[in-house]
Design an enzyme around this catalytic site. Sequence first.
Site, short mmCIF file in Angstrom:
data_model
loop_
_atom_site.label_atom_id
_atom_site.label_comp_id
_atom_site.label_asym_id
_atom_site.label_seq_id
_atom_site.Cartn_x
_atom_site.Cartn_y
_atom_site.Cartn_z
N GLY A 134 35.22 35.85 38.61
CA GLY A 134 35.85 34.78 38.67
C GLY A 134 36.83 34.06 39.37
O GLY A 134 38.16 35.68 39.65
N CYS A 135 37.42 33.97 40.09
CA CYS A 135 38.36 33.79 40.83
C CYS A 135 40.23 33.49 40.77
O CYS A 135 41.10 34.54 40.26
CB CYS A 135 38.73 32.39 42.16
N PHE A 136 40.36 32.50 39.85
CA PHE A 136 41.39 32.43 38.78
C PHE A 136 41.43 33.96 38.29
O PHE A 136 42.80 34.04 37.97
CB PHE A 136 42.26 31.18 37.42
N ALA A 137 40.27 34.22 37.28
CA ALA A 137 40.16 35.81 36.38
C ALA A 137 40.95 36.86 37.42
O ALA A 137 41.55 37.91 36.84
CB ALA A 137 38.10 35.98 36.54
N ALA A 139 42.92 36.58 40.26
CA ALA A 139 44.63 36.47 40.24
C ALA A 139 44.83 36.41 38.73
O ALA A 139 46.26 37.61 39.40
CB ALA A 139 43.95 35.45 40.79
#
Length: 325
Positions: A134-137, A139
């Site tokens: 995932g994107c948040f994951a 970063a």
Amino acid sequence: MRQSKIRVGIVGGAGYTGGELLRLLLNHPAVELVFVHSKSQANKPIYSVHTDLFGDTDKVFTAVLTPDIDVVFLCLGHGESQVFLQANSFGKAVKIIDLSQDFRLKKEENVFVYGLPELNKPQIQRAQYIANPGCFATAIQLALLPLAAQQVLPKSIYIQAITGSTGAGQGLATTSHFSWRANNLSVYKAFTHQHLGEIRESLNQLQPQGQLAIKFIPERGDFTRGIFVHAIMESTASLTDLQMMYASYYATHPFTHFSKEAIHLKQVVNTNKCLISIEKHQNDVLITSAIDNLLKGAAGQAVQNMNLVFGLDEKMGLNLKASAF
């Protein structure tokens, strides 16, 4: 050396992630784009949806799957990839790279490799099926992996992260409407965001310690692309030791870079990079990381994983420059 081009199919090509993947693959020197599947847009030109691709391709969306491919990218909504694979099958040699959250968590029956190259590069290179993070994951994990690798990750971490509106997908919603989003800021899914599970699994892979206390506050930002993360924790390690730890961990990873200077979001938007910086005040540590949510947080990382699977240069097709002004 691979002689023929990689034959690629995309399922779910009409959304933001599918569009970003198309932009990359149409310009990838080792790829032949075979089909772009979309039931809702079938028989329409790709550029009728992704208008920036006008003049770049005359391909049309199709509702038909072509079996003669080497790899398929699934750019479907969360929960839809699992349903799609139950209803459709590809040859045993076909690689599958899924960009939803359906196969990210470890389960006994899950044969997907978690596709974070900075954590699992050798496993990705041997993989048949890859679950793109995932994107948040992405970063957040990249902000914390070096600490976990040295077994010095504290048990409690506070994280604030702000994302652009494209992270919400292309479907219309009140919180992605221009009039609501412009000049606005809001918190959502505080402490409960769905990416927390994969973050904990990755960190525990390097530093097993049971249930890690991550106090995660996601925010919606007044911009379209990018994720900017602040991770705050306590540490007795010196700033110099922390800087060396991060520089060493990412020395062999071409897209993740440690900076001794403060970073900002425009340095990474439109690139597959992650930039990380650290500040320390007494025992309080601030780790900042930044990515483009549609590239390193989605389509760019998926292409990076494809490159690794097929033995290509990891950076092929991903030498993208930020527009930092």
